[in-house]
Design a protein around this motif. Structure first.
Motif, PDB file in Angstrom:
ATOM      1  N   ALA A  38      52.908  47.526  32.670  1.00  0.00           N
ATOM      2  CA  ALA A  38      52.649  46.410  31.767  1.00  0.00           C
ATOM      3  C   ALA A  38      52.296  46.914  30.377  1.00  0.00           C
ATOM      4  CB  ALA A  38      51.516  45.544  32.318  1.00  0.00           C
ATOM      5  N   LEU A  39      51.466  47.977  30.333  1.00  0.00           N
ATOM      6  CA  LEU A  39      51.094  48.539  29.041  1.00  0.00           C
ATOM      7  C   LEU A  39      52.316  49.092  28.328  1.00  0.00           C
ATOM      8  CD1 LEU A  39      47.744  50.288  30.039  1.00  0.00           C
ATOM      9  CD2 LEU A  39      48.012  48.279  28.573  1.00  0.00           C
ATOM     10  N   MET A  40      53.233  49.706  29.118  1.00  0.00           N
ATOM     11  CA  MET A  40      54.464  50.226  28.530  1.00  0.00           C
ATOM     12  C   MET A  40      55.314  49.097  27.955  1.00  0.00           C
ATOM     13  SD  MET A  40      55.604  53.096  31.272  1.00  0.00           S
ATOM     14  CE  MET A  40      57.334  52.778  31.012  1.00  0.00           C
ATOM     15  N   MET A  41      55.446  48.035  28.762  1.00  0.00           N
ATOM     16  CA  MET A  41      56.312  46.937  28.335  1.00  0.00           C
ATOM     17  C   MET A  41      55.726  46.206  27.135  1.00  0.00           C
ATOM     18  SD  MET A  41      57.957  45.241  31.738  1.00  0.00           S
ATOM     19  CE  MET A  41      56.513  44.985  32.728  1.00  0.00           C
ATOM     20  N   HIS A  42      54.387  46.253  27.002  1.00  0.00           N
ATOM     21  CA  HIS A  42      53.712  45.506  25.946  1.00  0.00           C
ATOM     22  C   HIS A  42      53.895  46.178  24.589  1.00  0.00           C
ATOM     23  CE1 HIS A  42      51.044  42.653  24.268  1.00  0.00           C
ATOM     24  NE2 HIS A  42      50.086  43.516  23.991  1.00  0.00           N
ATOM     25  N   ARG A  43      54.069  47.480  24.625  1.00  0.00           N
ATOM     26  CA  ARG A  43      54.203  48.235  23.378  1.00  0.00           C
ATOM     27  C   ARG A  43      55.529  47.939  22.698  1.00  0.00           C
ATOM     28  NH1 ARG A  43      52.530  54.372  24.124  1.00  0.00           N
ATOM     29  NH2 ARG A  43      50.621  54.330  22.900  1.00  0.00           N
ATOM     30  N   ALA A  44      55.512  47.991  21.383  1.00  0.00           N
ATOM     31  CA  ALA A  44      56.766  47.810  20.642  1.00  0.00           C
ATOM     32  C   ALA A  44      57.439  49.164  20.490  1.00  0.00           C
ATOM     33  CB  ALA A  44      56.477  47.206  19.274  1.00  0.00           C
ATOM     34  N   PHE A  45      58.606  49.317  21.018  1.00  0.00           N
ATOM     35  CA  PHE A  45      59.366  50.549  20.806  1.00  0.00           C
ATOM     36  C   PHE A  45      60.848  50.241  20.993  1.00  0.00           C
ATOM     37  CE2 PHE A  45      58.151  50.379  25.226  1.00  0.00           C
ATOM     38  CZ  PHE A  45      59.308  50.724  25.913  1.00  0.00           C
ATOM     39  N   GLY A  84      49.174  38.436  30.736  1.00  0.00           N
ATOM     40  CA  GLY A  84      47.772  38.481  30.332  1.00  0.00           C
ATOM     41  C   GLY A  84      47.592  39.267  29.041  1.00  0.00           C
ATOM     42  N   LEU A  85      48.277  40.390  28.951  1.00  0.00           N
ATOM     43  CA  LEU A  85      48.153  41.255  27.765  1.00  0.00           C
ATOM     44  C   LEU A  85      48.593  40.525  26.507  1.00  0.00           C
ATOM     45  CD1 LEU A  85      49.517  44.728  28.965  1.00  0.00           C
ATOM     46  CD2 LEU A  85      47.169  44.111  28.419  1.00  0.00           C
ATOM     47  N   GLU A 144      45.645  40.390  18.594  1.00  0.00           N
ATOM     48  CA  GLU A 144      45.705  41.727  17.999  1.00  0.00           C
ATOM     49  C   GLU A 144      44.419  42.044  17.232  1.00  0.00           C
ATOM     50  OE1 GLU A 144      47.170  45.218  17.966  1.00  0.00           O
ATOM     51  OE2 GLU A 144      48.207  43.577  18.993  1.00  0.00           O
ATOM     52  N   GLU A 145      43.774  40.984  16.687  1.00  0.00           N
ATOM     53  CA  GLU A 145      42.562  41.219  15.861  1.00  0.00           C
ATOM     54  C   GLU A 145      41.444  41.868  16.658  1.00  0.00           C
ATOM     55  OE1 GLU A 145      43.397  37.326  15.844  1.00  0.00           O
ATOM     56  OE2 GLU A 145      45.127  38.441  15.103  1.00  0.00           O
ATOM     57  N   THR A 146      41.381  41.541  17.951  1.00  0.00           N
ATOM     58  CA  THR A 146      40.333  42.133  18.784  1.00  0.00           C
ATOM     59  C   THR A 146      40.426  43.644  18.761  1.00  0.00           C
ATOM     60  OG1 THR A 146      41.190  40.423  20.228  1.00  0.00           O
ATOM     61  CG2 THR A 146      39.157  41.481  20.907  1.00  0.00           C
ATOM     62  N   TYR A 147      41.689  44.132  18.850  1.00  0.00           N
ATOM     63  CA  TYR A 147      41.879  45.589  18.837  1.00  0.00           C
ATOM     64  C   TYR A 147      41.524  46.168  17.485  1.00  0.00           C
ATOM     65  CZ  TYR A 147      44.200  45.294  23.316  1.00  0.00           C
ATOM     66  OH  TYR A 147      44.459  45.097  24.625  1.00  0.00           O
ATOM     67  N   VAL A 191      42.163  41.011  30.402  1.00  0.00           N
ATOM     68  CA  VAL A 191      43.347  40.852  31.231  1.00  0.00           C
ATOM     69  C   VAL A 191      42.946  40.532  32.675  1.00  0.00           C
ATOM     70  CG1 VAL A 191      43.830  43.169  32.141  1.00  0.00           C
ATOM     71  CG2 VAL A 191      45.697  41.745  31.277  1.00  0.00           C
ATOM     72  N   LYS A 192      41.648  40.552  32.929  1.00  0.00           N
ATOM     73  CA  LYS A 192      41.162  40.426  34.304  1.00  0.00           C
ATOM     74  C   LYS A 192      41.587  39.132  35.011  1.00  0.00           C
ATOM     75  CE  LYS A 192      37.385  42.849  36.441  1.00  0.00           C
ATOM     76  NZ  LYS A 192      36.034  43.345  36.261  1.00  0.00           N
ATOM     77  N   PRO A 193      41.555  37.984  34.337  1.00  0.00           N
ATOM     78  CA  PRO A 193      41.993  36.767  35.053  1.00  0.00           C
ATOM     79  C   PRO A 193      43.422  36.890  35.563  1.00  0.00           C
ATOM     80  CG  PRO A 193      40.900  36.182  32.990  1.00  0.00           C
ATOM     81  CD  PRO A 193      41.047  37.663  33.000  1.00  0.00           C
ATOM     82  N   ALA A 194      44.329  37.393  34.722  1.00  0.00           N
ATOM     83  CA  ALA A 194      45.720  37.564  35.152  1.00  0.00           C
ATOM     84  C   ALA A 194      45.801  38.578  36.277  1.00  0.00           C
ATOM     85  CB  ALA A 194      46.572  38.009  33.971  1.00  0.00           C
TER      86      ALA A 194
END
Lengths: 340, 430
Positions: free
Chosen positions: A142-149, A224-225, A230-233, A255-258
């Motif tokens: 999920a983290l991989m898919m979330h990244r822009a590349f 969830g991600l 983005e502002e939180t980060y 992301v915990k609820p998801a």
């Protein structure tokens, strides 16, 4: 409330839509609306009672009846369905099998009764191991898919393919790969008889299940991600949090609820797993799950199978309920913490 | 929130129970309408497994030509035995009159009879069995009554590579001795073939193979009544040890623990085995296109400890459904199935083992099917599997414990003790 009021209420609330509207509506039911609501959902409830409630009640009732016995003289089965009390339950839970002279003895190896606790252990084992693997790998995906590349779309599609393949096909696919002369042994340079010895067979099922359903978890986590602003980060970065800290203090709680929904769904699915081990190993080599045992027992005696399925039902229900409670507290705790 | 999700969970979970509730059916009743329809004639339906051997067109054409008013419709099921069984169970539980004549695996016959699903062939439904192989008649008999008509028989054969050994071994020791220098031990992936394999995956085939080993040494799985367990004996242990030691010493490759008929056939066909136990149907395939052993193999009776061993009997019977509305026509159809024409066609077109004794000494047939005398010996000396309505439980008792012994997870002695207890428990309805 007057009819005019209702109209006005609707007109006012409509453009807002979404969450606020439903919140406002919940408080605004009057007796007439409530009656209408009941009238509208009654057919659905009746249908549910018929197609879900009736079979459950019937199965529970049947579990207290005897299975047909054999009349030694004619060699024909006599009618069963006499009251049997809890014997069908003690048969499974205490592993007591009937003897020819009417007594009871411990179920010998090779009878379904003797497999009960093993199948429970196998089911729980698969659930714990497979769900853990799937959650960890799913999070990474999920983290991989979330990244822009570049090529993100390709990665997303390729990760989702296993989830799109029907389980029966998946099972056959892995059966071919796990063949003693199949590609897995060739790649690893081993000679394991994967599906015909105890631990390799169990590993094979966990591997195949993980391969198939990790995309499902990844997809839910990804959803969830994408809800995390983005502002939180950015705020966390300004506060000097490193990548690991941002992951544990921002990503994970938010992301915990998801994640909880994904884990609960997967846990329930794995606890009811039937097709994958049935096709891949035929339930041999310690891969008989509770569901396989229920279906096998159906051909022997419907009423004892009903007892077994009732036990399985209660067992899964308790676990499901526990998981829901556990995650609920966690979710609420996590949310308040994150908001604070 | 919690309550709502819990409700959703209940909905999801109830699937487990629905399976059980839907499996409900009148398995107990022995409602017998055999007499009232015994004289009724009319069109019939013949339900049988998928016709892989191409024998059905002849049966349908020949019957319909001679019985224009009682035409037969053929319903082909899947080619998987367990799917055929569940299809039959569902239709019998629904008391479907649309199934008149059904194909019954020999091991299902007792259960179907005890559940009152198939009509006994006695009285005015009697069938002449004098020309049939006695072993096949026995497989169709339950509780002293004939319940079905033998349709095709089957016996196990030893397949051996004629390019590696000139003569077939008659004993186990000879078989192992023949393997020395010509095979690799323990694996089928090497450059040389492995020694021997049968069907040792945990399924019905293992019951067949284990029972063959046990019967060969004078042991037995069940007593003369066909029910009571007698497997826990020294002779049985010697028999089962042939297979257990085979895995231990490596003359049976460990891959064979996953072998069913097809896998063993594929391994032999690819030249990876020197000896194989299989049914007669494999002859046609091994001589077919793409086979690496075409013309380089022959068949022989199964070996034993001292001289030829014992085969487990396979095969199928035909039963008349209790719920059939045209039982007289159905009975005539069974008689037609036992005719020379049908049995000859089954052999020549589909290489199915006939049930007529005379056919095994027919010179024209022996010229074409050289293995017929060996097959006859295999069937005549063959041992039926336990004839009991609790067969599913009995076979599981045998295969589970035999499998544990072959894997080395249980001693032979322990496996037989468990097998004995589990067969007793299964036949007591436990």
């Amino acid at each position: 409330m007057t009819p005019a009021g209702q109209v006005e209420h609707r007109v006012v609330k409509k453009p807002n839509g979404g969450r606020r509207r439903s919140k406002a509506r919940r408080g605004a039911t009057n007796p007439g609306e409530a009656r209408l609501a009941y009238a509208l959902i009654t057919p659905t409830l009746l249908m549910l009672a018929l197609i879900v409630g009736y079979p459950i009640i019937k199965a529970v009732y049947q579990s207290f009846l005897t299975d047909p016995g054999l009349d030694q003289a004619s060699g024909l089965f006599t009618a069963g369905d006499a009251w049997f009390g809890l014997h069908n339950y003690t048969h499974w839970l205490l592993q007591q099998c009937a003897t020819s002279n009417g007594g009871y003895t411990a179920c010998p190896s090779g009878t379904p009764g003797s497999q009960f606790w093993e199948s429970v252990g196998v089911t729980v084992g698969f659930t714990v191991v497979a769900c853990t693997l799937e959650t960890v790998i799913g999070m990474v995906f999920a983290l991989m898919m979330h990244r822009a590349f570049r090529g993100r779309a390709m990665v997303r599609v390729s990760i989702l393919i296993p989830w799109a393949i029907p389980t029966a096909v998946t099972s056959k696919l892995w059966q071919v790969m796990f063949d003693p002369q199949g590609c897995i042994n060739k790649i690893l340079g081993t000679h394991y008889a994967w599906t015909s010895s105890l631990w390799p067979a169990r590993c094979a099922i966990v591997i195949a299940d993980t391969w198939k359903t990790t995309p499902f978890i990844a997809l839910l986590i990804l959803a969830g991600l994408q809800n995390i602003p983005e502002e939180t980060y950015e705020a966390a970065k300004i506060d000097g949090a490193n990548a690991w800290r941002r992951f544990t203090s921002v990503t994970l709680p938010l992301v915990k609820p998801a994640l909880a929904v994904a884990v609960i769904f997967r846990a329930l699915d794995t606890l009811r797993m039937y097709d994958l081990p049935k096709i891949l190993t035929g339930g041999a080599n310690g891969t008989t799950t509770s569901s396989i045992l229920v279906v096998d027992q159906l051909t022997r005696g419907v009423n004892s199978a009903s007892a077994l399925s009732t036990i399985t039902f209660v067992f899964i229900f308790v676990i499901a309920f526990g998981l829901v409670r556990l995650f609920n507290t966690n979710i609420l705790g996590a949310q308040t913490k994150a908001v604070r | 929130m919690g309550a709502r999700r819990a409700t959703a969970a209940v909905g999801l979970l109830s699937a487990t129970l629905v399976i059980a509730a839907c499996g409900d059916g009148g398995s107990g009743g022995s409602g017998n309408s055999a007499t009232q329809d015994a004289n009724a004639r009319g069109p019939i339906t013949f339900v049988t497994g998928k016709d892989n051997s191409g024998v059905l067109p002849f049966i349908a054409d020949e019957w319909n030509r001679t019985h224009p008013d009682e035409k037969v419709t053929i319903k082909q099921q899947s080619d998987q035995a367990d799917q055929q069984l569940s299809d039959l169970e569902q239709h019998f539980q629904a008391k479907d009159p649309g199934y008149d004549v059904v194909t019954v695996d020999v091991v299902w016959t007792a259960e179907f009879a005890a559940k009152g699903w198939i009509t006994p062939l006695t009285g005015q439904n009697a069938l002449d069995t004098t020309k049939l192989l006695p072993a096949t008649v026995k497989s169709a008999t339950y509780n002293g009554k004939l319940y079905a008509a033998p349709y095709g028989s089957d016996g196990g054969l030893l397949y051996y590579r004629t390019d590696l050994t000139k003569t077939a071994p008659t004993t186990w020791d000879q078989l192992i001795a023949d393997c020395k220098d010509k095979t690799t031990k323990g694996t089928i992936t090497g450059t040389k073939p492995a020694c021997y394999a049968g069907q040792f995956a945990k399924y019905e085939g293992l019951t067949v193979n284990a029972a063959e080993a046990i019967n060969a040494t004078g042991g037995s799985v069940v007593g003369p009544d066909g029910r009571s367990a007698t497997v826990d004996s020294a002779q049985s242990a010697t028999g089962l040890d042939f297979l257990v030691n085979g895995f231990k010493d490596g003359y049976i490759p460990k891959e064979a623990l996953g072998f069913q008929e097809t896998q063993s056939l594929n391994a032999f066909e690819a030249g990876q085995l020197m000896f194989m136990r299989n049914w007669p149907y494999a002859v046609a395939i091994l001589n077919g296109k793409g086979s690496k052993v075409a013309g380089k193999f022959a068949v022989a009776p199964l070996p034993g400890p001292s001289g030829h061993g014992a085969s487990t009997l396979g095969g199928h019977n035909l039963g008349i459904s209790t719920y059939s509305k045209h039982k007289a026509s159905a009975l005539d159809f069974l008689k037609f199935i036992e005719s020379d024409a049908v049995q000859r066609n089954n052999l020549t077109v589909g290489t199915l083992a006939p049930v007529l004794t005379a056919m095994y000494s027919d010179p024209a047939l022996i010229a074409k099917f050289t293995y017929l005398p060996d097959l006859l010996k295999s069937i005549q000396t063959g041992v039926p599997r336990p004839i009991t309505p609790y067969y599913p439980g009995v076979t599981e008792a045998i295969e589970t414990n035999a499998y544990a012994a072959l894997q080395g997870r249980m001693t032979t002695h322990q496996a037989l003790t468990n097998m004995q207890a589990a067969i007793k428990s299964a036949t007591a309805g436990g």
